[in-house]
Design an enzyme around this catalytic site. Structure first.
Site, mmCIF file in Angstrom:
data_model
loop_
_atom_site.group_PDB
_atom_site.id
_atom_site.type_symbol
_atom_site.label_atom_id
_atom_site.label_comp_id
_atom_site.label_asym_id
_atom_site.label_seq_id
_atom_site.Cartn_x
_atom_site.Cartn_y
_atom_site.Cartn_z
ATOM 1 N N GLN A 1 -4.291 -1.137 9.549
ATOM 2 C CA GLN A 1 -4.336 -2.509 9.030
ATOM 3 C C GLN A 1 -4.961 -3.449 10.061
ATOM 4 O OE1 GLN A 1 -3.496 -3.348 5.920
ATOM 5 N NE2 GLN A 1 -3.830 -5.529 6.171
ATOM 6 N N LYS B 1 0.846 -1.211 0.000
ATOM 7 C CA LYS B 1 0.000 0.000 0.000
ATOM 8 C C LYS B 1 0.872 1.248 0.000
ATOM 9 C CE LYS B 1 -3.791 -2.398 2.270
ATOM 10 N NZ LYS B 1 -4.464 -2.776 3.521
ATOM 11 N N ASP C 1 -10.769 3.155 4.152
ATOM 12 C CA ASP C 1 -11.257 1.772 4.149
ATOM 13 C C ASP C 1 -12.780 1.728 4.012
ATOM 14 O OD1 ASP C 1 -9.446 -0.382 4.295
ATOM 15 O OD2 ASP C 1 -8.964 0.067 6.393
HETATM 16 N N1 GUN Z 1 -6.747 -6.515 6.423
HETATM 17 C C1 GUN Z 1 -7.144 -7.305 5.380
HETATM 18 N N2 GUN Z 1 -7.839 -6.575 4.475
HETATM 19 C C2 GUN Z 1 -7.897 -5.317 4.947
HETATM 20 C C3 GUN Z 1 -8.465 -4.109 4.458
HETATM 21 O O1 GUN Z 1 -9.091 -4.041 3.394
HETATM 22 N N3 GUN Z 1 -8.289 -3.015 5.242
HETATM 23 C C4 GUN Z 1 -7.620 -3.059 6.424
HETATM 24 N N4 GUN Z 1 -7.512 -1.932 7.117
HETATM 25 N N5 GUN Z 1 -7.082 -4.164 6.904
HETATM 26 C C5 GUN Z 1 -7.211 -5.279 6.170
#
Ligand code: GUN
Length: 303
Positions: free
Chosen positions: A99, A55, A122
């Site tokens: 995350q 990311k 998100d």
């Molecule tokens: N962990 C696995 N997928 C995601 C996601 O789309 N967003 C976040 N913040 N954590 C994750």
């Protein structure tokens, strides 16, 4: 037997990222400001480390200001909440992503609810969930995986999905529920199926669009798919692959791909389907959040 068209998520994600990079350059030229993304990781989970690194790299490649906060696994909830407050107040940051999963001693929902909804890239904050559910996509930030799945559907089927029968298998807050809301806002007739659904096979057989997001390897079999249907496989499951050695593994989706490809009109592979779209849509959400926070008018929708 005919063979489905492969929906190339890698190529479509690359085109989305290229468009975002160009739009971010325009924003910089117009305002002197870069979209800013902060990604927060607590602990050392190896899969999460890979996601967070990807990311951060994607944001830098789009020309964004990108900040990564890696905190030790024993970080207190209070310290994490304080970091979120700091990022909420930082006007160089337009998107905040914490995350998941978080260590067990931290209340996930408390953390997610503290993120300013305008910076919640998100789309997990109850304000964004509510905005999506009342169909206000102008104001909402939409969760990345469902948003990416919708882009794949529109690139495959064209801009209007109106009247199509869509079945979403899975009712999670992260994928199933927001996917159903998006398809409803596109005027599909939407069924949400889940582990307690009766006659799942019959429900799936009616669908023009199948979105599988259950996390069960190859659960959806080929003969469940209506001839010509479009299949979006959100699952990413690691399974043993003894044909390649005793400890070897491979990734499979929630759909038995080879079987389904015989019946479907178009289908996403795993890997290389929905996966790459998730990060591309995170970039799209960060740019959207930046434009809104900087009061720069919105550009045409990517989906
Ligand atoms: N962990 C696995 N997928 C995601 C996601 O789309 N967003 C976040 N913040 N954590 C994750």
């Amino acid at each position: 037997m005919s063979q489905a068209t492969l929906i190339d998520g890698k190529a479509i994600a690359a085109s989305v990222r290229a468009e975002i990079t160009a739009r971010a350059a325009c924003l910089l030229a117009e305002t002197g400001r870069q979209p800013g993304l902060a990604v927060v990781l607590v602990g050392e989970d190896p899969a999460s480390q890979v996601y967070v690194r990807n990311k951060d790299k994607a944001a830098a490649a789009c020309g964004f200001h990108s900040v990564k906060h890696s905190l030790p696994a024993d970080t207190s909830e209070t310290d994490l909440l304080a970091l979120v407050e700091t990022l909420n107040a930082d006007d160089t940051i337009h998107g905040i992503l914490v995350q998941l999963p978080l260590p067990r001693h931290i209340d996930e929902s408390k953390v997610l609810r503290l993120i300013r909804p305008e910076k919640d890239v998100d789309g997990f904050h109850p304000v964004n969930v509510g905005l999506l559910s009342i169909g206000d996509r102008e104001s909402a930030l939409v969760p990345c995986t469902p948003a990416g799945s919708l882009v794949l559907l529109k690139r495959t089927l064209g801009p209007s999905l109106a009247g199509l029968d869509a079945v979403v298998i899975g009712r999670s807050n992260i994928v199933g529920k927001p996917m159903a809301q998006l398809l409803l806002s596109e005027s599909c007739t939407v069924t949400v199926a889940h582990s307690r659904t009766k006659d799942l096979v019959e429900v799936v057989r009616r669908a023009d669009i199948v979105v599988a997001a259950v996390g069960r390897p190859e659960m959806v079999r080929g003969d469940w798919i209506k001839p010509g249907a479009t299949v979006i496989d959100v699952g990413i499951n690691r399974v043993p692959d003894p044909s390649r050695g005793a400890d070897a593994t491979r990734l499979v989706g929630d759909v038995a791909f080879a079987e389904a490809a015989v019946h479907a009109g178009a289908i996403t592979p795993v890997p290389g389907g929905v996966g790459p779209m998730t990060i591309a849509m995170l970039m799209a959400n960060t740019l959207t959040a930046a434009r809104r926070l900087l009061n720069v008018p919105a550009e045409p929708d990517l989906f």
